[in-house]
Design a protein around this motif. Structure first.
Motif, PDB file in Angstrom:
ATOM      1  N   LYS A  67      24.110  11.448 -17.868  1.00 15.94           N
ATOM      2  CA  LYS A  67      24.462  12.021 -16.571  1.00 15.94           C
ATOM      3  C   LYS A  67      23.902  11.175 -15.433  1.00 15.94           C
ATOM      4  CE  LYS A  67      24.856  16.853 -18.039  1.00 15.94           C
ATOM      5  NZ  LYS A  67      24.284  18.223 -17.907  1.00 15.94           N
ATOM      6  N   GLU A  68      22.707  10.609 -15.647  1.00 20.27           N
ATOM      7  CA  GLU A  68      22.072   9.779 -14.618  1.00 20.27           C
ATOM      8  C   GLU A  68      22.510   8.319 -14.713  1.00 20.27           C
ATOM      9  OE1 GLU A  68      20.328  11.050 -12.300  1.00 20.27           O
ATOM     10  OE2 GLU A  68      20.101  13.096 -13.112  1.00 20.27           O
ATOM     11  N   ARG A  69      23.427   8.038 -15.657  1.00 19.41           N
ATOM     12  CA  ARG A  69      23.934   6.676 -15.868  1.00 19.41           C
ATOM     13  C   ARG A  69      22.792   5.699 -16.180  1.00 19.41           C
ATOM     14  NH1 ARG A  69      28.644   6.108 -11.163  1.00 19.41           N
ATOM     15  NH2 ARG A  69      29.867   7.928 -11.845  1.00 19.41           N
ATOM     16  N   LEU A  70      21.903   6.162 -17.045  1.00 17.67           N
ATOM     17  CA  LEU A  70      20.780   5.340 -17.483  1.00 17.67           C
ATOM     18  C   LEU A  70      20.918   5.060 -18.974  1.00 17.67           C
ATOM     19  CD1 LEU A  70      17.871   7.202 -15.644  1.00 17.67           C
ATOM     20  CD2 LEU A  70      18.956   5.050 -14.945  1.00 17.67           C
ATOM     21  N   SER A  71      20.332   3.968 -19.397  1.00 17.59           N
ATOM     22  CA  SER A  71      20.346   3.606 -20.803  1.00 17.59           C
ATOM     23  C   SER A  71      18.986   3.889 -21.414  1.00 17.59           C
ATOM     24  CB  SER A  71      20.683   2.121 -20.980  1.00 17.59           C
ATOM     25  OG  SER A  71      21.966   1.831 -20.454  1.00 17.59           O
ATOM     26  N   PRO A  72      18.944   4.368 -22.665  1.00 22.32           N
ATOM     27  CA  PRO A  72      17.649   4.624 -23.303  1.00 22.32           C
ATOM     28  C   PRO A  72      16.922   3.315 -23.579  1.00 22.32           C
ATOM     29  CG  PRO A  72      19.421   4.894 -24.886  1.00 22.32           C
ATOM     30  CD  PRO A  72      20.086   4.699 -23.558  1.00 22.32           C
ATOM     31  N   ALA A  73      15.608   3.402 -23.683  1.00 23.41           N
ATOM     32  CA  ALA A  73      14.811   2.231 -24.061  1.00 23.41           C
ATOM     33  C   ALA A  73      15.151   1.845 -25.497  1.00 23.41           C
ATOM     34  CB  ALA A  73      13.322   2.548 -23.935  1.00 23.41           C
ATOM     35  N   PRO A  74      15.000   0.595 -25.836  1.00 25.31           N
ATOM     36  CA  PRO A  74      15.279   0.186 -27.218  1.00 25.31           C
ATOM     37  C   PRO A  74      14.305   0.858 -28.183  1.00 25.31           C
ATOM     38  CG  PRO A  74      14.217  -1.590 -26.001  1.00 25.31           C
ATOM     39  CD  PRO A  74      14.574  -0.535 -25.003  1.00 25.31           C
ATOM     40  N   PRO A  75      14.687   1.002 -29.449  1.00 24.05           N
ATOM     41  CA  PRO A  75      13.795   1.647 -30.431  1.00 24.05           C
ATOM     42  C   PRO A  75      12.459   0.922 -30.531  1.00 24.05           C
ATOM     43  CG  PRO A  75      16.014   1.386 -31.324  1.00 24.05           C
ATOM     44  CD  PRO A  75      15.980   0.607 -30.049  1.00 24.05           C
ATOM     45  N   ALA A  76      11.392   1.696 -30.679  1.00 23.40           N
ATOM     46  CA  ALA A  76      10.064   1.109 -30.849  1.00 23.40           C
ATOM     47  C   ALA A  76       9.939   0.523 -32.254  1.00 23.40           C
ATOM     48  CB  ALA A  76       8.993   2.167 -30.620  1.00 23.40           C
ATOM     49  N   SER A  77       9.002  -0.382 -32.412  1.00 26.64           N
ATOM     50  CA  SER A  77       8.757  -0.954 -33.735  1.00 26.64           C
ATOM     51  C   SER A  77       8.196   0.111 -34.666  1.00 26.64           C
ATOM     52  CB  SER A  77       7.760  -2.106 -33.620  1.00 26.64           C
ATOM     53  OG  SER A  77       6.483  -1.618 -33.230  1.00 26.64           O
ATOM     54  N   ARG A  78       8.299  -0.151 -35.972  1.00 30.81           N
ATOM     55  CA  ARG A  78       7.778   0.815 -36.948  1.00 30.81           C
ATOM     56  C   ARG A  78       6.279   1.027 -36.768  1.00 30.81           C
ATOM     57  NH1 ARG A  78      10.492   0.378 -42.927  1.00 30.81           N
ATOM     58  NH2 ARG A  78      12.623   0.958 -42.337  1.00 30.81           N
ATOM     59  N   GLU A  79       5.559  -0.059 -36.473  1.00 27.54           N
ATOM     60  CA  GLU A  79       4.111   0.065 -36.289  1.00 27.54           C
ATOM     61  C   GLU A  79       3.793   0.995 -35.114  1.00 27.54           C
ATOM     62  OE1 GLU A  79       5.859  -2.712 -36.547  1.00 27.54           O
ATOM     63  OE2 GLU A  79       4.655  -4.400 -37.273  1.00 27.54           O
ATOM     64  N   THR A  80       4.575   0.860 -34.023  1.00 27.49           N
ATOM     65  CA  THR A  80       4.347   1.700 -32.843  1.00 27.49           C
ATOM     66  C   THR A  80       4.662   3.157 -33.151  1.00 27.49           C
ATOM     67  OG1 THR A  80       4.865  -0.142 -31.363  1.00 27.49           O
ATOM     68  CG2 THR A  80       5.027   2.085 -30.441  1.00 27.49           C
ATOM     69  N   ILE A  81       5.784   3.393 -33.843  1.00 29.49           N
ATOM     70  CA  ILE A  81       6.143   4.775 -34.175  1.00 29.49           C
ATOM     71  C   ILE A  81       5.095   5.405 -35.076  1.00 29.49           C
ATOM     72  CG2 ILE A  81       7.842   6.216 -35.361  1.00 29.49           C
ATOM     73  CD1 ILE A  81       9.985   4.269 -34.443  1.00 29.49           C
ATOM     74  N   LEU A  82       4.620   4.654 -36.050  1.00 31.65           N
ATOM     75  CA  LEU A  82       3.594   5.187 -36.946  1.00 31.65           C
ATOM     76  C   LEU A  82       2.324   5.512 -36.168  1.00 31.65           C
ATOM     77  CD1 LEU A  82       2.634   5.921 -39.755  1.00 31.65           C
ATOM     78  CD2 LEU A  82       1.972   3.528 -40.109  1.00 31.65           C
ATOM     79  N   ARG A  83       1.967   4.667 -35.224  1.00 32.12           N
ATOM     80  CA  ARG A  83       0.768   4.912 -34.409  1.00 32.12           C
ATOM     81  C   ARG A  83       0.928   6.204 -33.600  1.00 32.12           C
ATOM     82  NH1 ARG A  83      -3.581   2.118 -32.400  1.00 32.12           N
ATOM     83  NH2 ARG A  83      -4.230   2.616 -30.276  1.00 32.12           N
TER      84      ARG A  83
END
Length: 215
Positions: free
Chosen positions: A169-185
């Motif tokens: 709705k705000e015409r914005l794009s999501p940030a790219p997926p985080a790395s696996r290490e970041t998600i696990l953290r």
């Protein structure tokens, strides 16, 4: 992400909303009905309840706006404090739009103000019937429809679907997926308050399956 971790995240978010640290109030599209709990209650609580709320010792003019019965108090000349469906005969609306410093609400000495958008929101609420609802924490949980995204084919969980709907709705794009290490953290801190053990990081990096994070 496990159901337990999702529940903890949702509980934390709802707690922040309850304390006013996070708000879901947002501009309401003209085609959407104004929601009392998420658009009107926070506004009245912040600008009006100090003098017209539940505290009888601080209440002025014997007027309560936190209860529908008080808001519907009849006045003279066909006016009411809030007249459902009729902003023109609602004293609350007259008081927030007047230029008379003796009548305007919130009063100047409170150092509180309403923006033009907030005034229009209150007008819409009155025009739509001035519905009151119990606090959201006391309402039964209801099933919600997960949005169907128009511009995304990537799989996402239901929470992400609501976030992405707003981004679209705000015409914005999501940030790219985080790395696996970041998600696990992030998961480790959410669940245990501690960083992940090196063995857990190695195990995740060695797992090449697409559902490694979920498992």
């Amino acid at each position: 992400m496990t159901p337990r971790s999702v529940n903890r995240i949702i509980t934390s978010l709802l707690t922040l909303i309850g304390f006013g640290l996070v708000t879901l109030a947002a501009p309401v599209p003209a085609t959407t009905r104004v929601d009392f709990n998420f658009q009107i209650r926070p506004l009245l609580s912040d600008r009006c309840f100090r003098c017209h709320g539940p505290d009888s010792a601080a209440r002025k003019a014997k007027l309560r706006l936190d209860q529908r019965e008080g808001a519907l108090t009849l006045l003279e000349d066909g006016m009411a404090v809030v007249k459902p469906g009729d902003p023109e005969h609602s004293e609350l609306i007259r008081r927030i739009v007047t230029q008379n410093e003796d009548d305007i609400m919130p009063p100047p000495d409170s150092h509180l103000t309403l923006t033009l958008a907030e005034k229009e929101l209150l007008k819409r609420w009155v025009l739509e019937g001035a519905d009151y609802k119990p606090h959201w924490a006391f309402l039964p949980v209801q099933k919600v429809v997960v949005p169907r995204l128009k511009n995304s084919t990537e799989p996402c969980n239901p929470i992400d679907a609501f976030v992405r709907e707003r981004l679209e709705k705000e015409r914005l794009s999501p940030a790219p997926p985080a790395s696996r290490e970041t998600i696990l953290r992030r998961l480790a801190f959410n669940l245990t308050g501690l960083p992940p053990a090196p063995a857990d990081i190695d195990a995740l990096l060695a797992d090449k399956s697409p559902d490694a994070i979920q498992r």
